[in-house]
Design an enzyme around this catalytic site. Sequence first.
Site, PDB file in Angstrom:
ATOM      1  N   THR A 180       0.852  -1.185   0.000  1.00 49.71           N
ATOM      2  CA  THR A 180       0.000   0.000   0.000  1.00 49.71           C
ATOM      3  C   THR A 180       0.891   1.241   0.000  1.00 49.71           C
ATOM      4  O   THR A 180       1.907   1.296   0.708  1.00 49.71           O
ATOM      5  CB  THR A 180      -1.020  -0.009   1.153  1.00 49.71           C
ATOM      6  N   GLU A 181       0.517   2.223  -0.813  1.00 49.68           N
ATOM      7  CA  GLU A 181       1.360   3.394  -1.085  1.00 49.68           C
ATOM      8  C   GLU A 181       1.778   4.113   0.185  1.00 49.68           C
ATOM      9  O   GLU A 181       2.808   4.778   0.233  1.00 49.68           O
ATOM     10  CB  GLU A 181       0.623   4.433  -1.942  1.00 49.68           C
ATOM     11  N   ASN A 182       0.920   4.053   1.202  1.00 46.98           N
ATOM     12  CA  ASN A 182       1.187   4.821   2.412  1.00 46.98           C
ATOM     13  C   ASN A 182       2.167   4.125   3.344  1.00 46.98           C
ATOM     14  O   ASN A 182       2.328   4.561   4.482  1.00 46.98           O
ATOM     15  CB  ASN A 182      -0.117   5.157   3.138  1.00 46.98           C
ATOM     16  N   SER A 226       8.248   4.126  -0.620  1.00 49.52           N
ATOM     17  CA  SER A 226       7.069   3.424  -1.121  1.00 49.52           C
ATOM     18  C   SER A 226       6.880   3.658  -2.619  1.00 49.52           C
ATOM     19  O   SER A 226       6.599   2.726  -3.377  1.00 49.52           O
ATOM     20  CB  SER A 226       5.829   3.901  -0.366  1.00 49.52           C
TER      21      SER A 226
END
Lengths: 243, 243, 222, 222
Positions: free
Chosen positions: C47-49, C89
């Site tokens: 997940t990007e975060n 990320s």
Amino acid sequence: MDKTVADLATAVAGIEDGMTVMIGGFGGAGAPIELIHALIDRYRATGHPTDLTVVNNNAGNGHVGLAALIEAGMVKKLICSFPRSADPVVFTELYLAGRIELELVPQGTLAERIRAGGAGIPAFYTPTSYGTDLAKGKPVEEFDGRPYVRERWLKADAALVKAEAADSYGNLVYRAAARNFNPLMCMAAREAIVQVSRIVPPGGLDPEAIVTPGIFVQKVVAVADPHQEEDLNRANAAYPLEA
Amino acid sequence: MDKTVADLATAVAGIEDGMTVMIGGFGGAGAPIELIHALIDRYRATGHPTDLTVVNNNAGNGHVGLAALIEAGMVKKLICSFPRSADPVVFTELYLAGRIELELVPQGTLAERIRAGGAGIPAFYTPTSYGTDLAKGKPVEEFDGRPYVRERWLKADAALVKAEAADSYGNLVYRAAARNFNPLMCMAAREAIVQVSRIVPPGGLDPEAIVTPGIFVQKVVAVADPHQEEDLNRANAAYPLEA
Amino acid sequence: MDKLSNNQIAWRAAQDIADGAYVNLGIGFPEKVAQFQPAGREAIFHTENGILNFGEAPPPGQEDWDIINAGKKAVTIRPGTAFFHHADSFAMVRGGHLDVAILGAYEVAETGDLANWSTGPKGVPAVGGAMDLVHGAKRVAVITEHVTKDGKPKLVKRCSLPLTGVACVTRVYTSLAVIDIEGGRFVLREKLPTLSLEALQAVTGAELLVPGPVADLIVPEV
Amino acid sequence: MDKLSNNQIAWRAAQDIADGAYVNLGIGFPEKVAQFQPAGREAIFHTENGILNFGEAPPPGQEDWDIINAGKKAVTIRPGTAFFHHADSFAMVRGGHLDVAILGAYEVAETGDLANWSTGPKGVPAVGGAMDLVHGAKRVAVITEHVTKDGKPKLVKRCSLPLTGVACVTRVYTSLAVIDIEGGRFVLREKLPTLSLEALQAVTGAELLVPGPVADLIVPEV
């Protein structure tokens, strides 16, 4: 999902003639000596791989590790920032004889080019080297009134990396300043091959303290008690090592 | 050498009208709610700071934290990737009324621009946004046959950051995905102001696990039991909070 | 017309995820794909975060709001989870380290162009990580209804909505078919067995090439 | 001619390092500066290879070769040490986060140009972090003998050796004087009290401006 491989020979089996290979370490700290020696073993047995382009901060020291790789005649070109050391005789002789190429890159630019290769950034601007011989032929542009040099990313077919511990997903932690270029090279190589002192089960590393997430790692091999280049050189060792 | 300050008001005292302020967090995770509220307190007492340019991934949610900062009328411009949320009414109304500027930046480009600001890289190339409305007016260049968009660094006068723990040198560790933009914003701001749940003496953090080395941090303030934006919004809180 | 449910589209997309693949699922509908990962094949979700190898949603009331996905929904950690900051990320995303990204779409063009972030100039624009995700993943796939609610094709010759990325999508899983994008053209790979090629072409906004066999798109009730 | 010893030059440079300053010392001679940090003032030392806030050298035989400085000499950790990788390390350098970098020099020009990495085309060239360190630190200072072993000026109008950086040096501590570089000119701030301005000018390769008072350069035996 298990990235561990059984032995050093398997770990380096995918490295072929003409490839670009990043090798971690700053001098001896973080240098993956055993992986390098496994590659030399294969060359001695099969004549391959050869004509390698190697990316490392230095050019090896003494007659072990990277210096031994160069001494074996496997390296066509070296990309590095500081090809001098306490005992750089191997590289120096080949270089002065015109038998090895050198691309000299300022250390911070070398680090950033590798990181850029791993991060999908094909080029970036840096103040470093502006107005010097190392900027010759490179595009220059002003931003906010100050001149910067454009540098390109650096990628590799493989990286030989030393870390302290891994889990089977390839998550890595390092030891002290043995970290240096190793995490960046994992990012920038198509195949990051990592030797670690110990392999732990998933969950065995603190997720807050992982430096290299496993997505950047392809192969992990355990080398429980790795050599330290500095110790080998103080003992005047040469590869192959005496038993 | 002690970067800790006594209270939140002291921590945010250097932020002035017209400054660019980065605010960490991804939605509520890692959002420095108490620092933001301290800034609102100062504005309510003194009318300053105002006309701020704020950099955050989002545009706030509900009526606390960043949304409350916007609602107070302190923000002239927002630089963000995703100004939508479960309850984005504050930003949405101001934006549609033409009373707040928006610079929309793809999330990865936003992160990289901030990192570039902190790393002294004035510009870099990315494939992201090529051929889209968000690349309009930006230089495009081909590398290895593929087109890339040139993006500029992003810097700030100050950053409001939330971390889990700090030592007095300003070394920081974070908690889970509350890390997000916070370490990058510490790098890119002239003054990185950090709220932490606890301050430990030097040596109280594992040097291998430090995410933000203290060189990137200017002020640290302890907020022992910080609010979580998500909890405040589920309770329909608005700032100033009921006691 | 018979068509697959969203769960069934997600199931079909999940069948193409290899063991050990690193996968990013776009927020909303694509998140469903995680539920249908075939037994014996492990996908590692990004997940990007800033989480790699996260697990499913926690039971209600047990959320930790520092452990969320890009859609800001609570997730969980697993043995082998790693946390990292946003620049690292997106280095994973942009640097080509993800094996698959599965995204939603308003429109997909035969050129591989994708429009999935904006329906036009009104309202507040918001892009998030969409424009980053379409670059870098080794394979960018779309899951979508075959047509809009008004019955208009979502697979089109050229996108009419603002683009997310150019020539980025390589496979589309729809409620009616599985279609590859090759050389700037739609290539039909699978279709519902009850659906004729003509009927499928009629609801598709650009020509469907059929250079080889077309498999039956058969999906269990899920 | 009276002159300061290397230790004395290093001592003088150390007096200008403020409490709490982040400092990078070039390899070799500049490393000596760390020994002379004034009591009550704490400097935090950075080494390019990934340590912030390291301590002095360990006793012989107690070296840990994973804890070394940029010159590959063993150092120690202290409470508050942090480790990081090379990209983060040079983000500190290039990003303007260091307060002071103190470097050696072959030549310094009145323009602030520095030559300290190459003595010319013969031998193996090696640059290391020198070209990075001259950019980014808020203050780049040089410590050096005032003249070469052959008696030639090291402070010159224009460098004859390959440059490390352009217009980067702002202060030079020599064995005879302390000289600022302002507006592309050498500005004399301090000189040995036994030395006349004329004698100093005679061993300096470009004009020394004297716009204000010149302090006596008085350094203890160290």
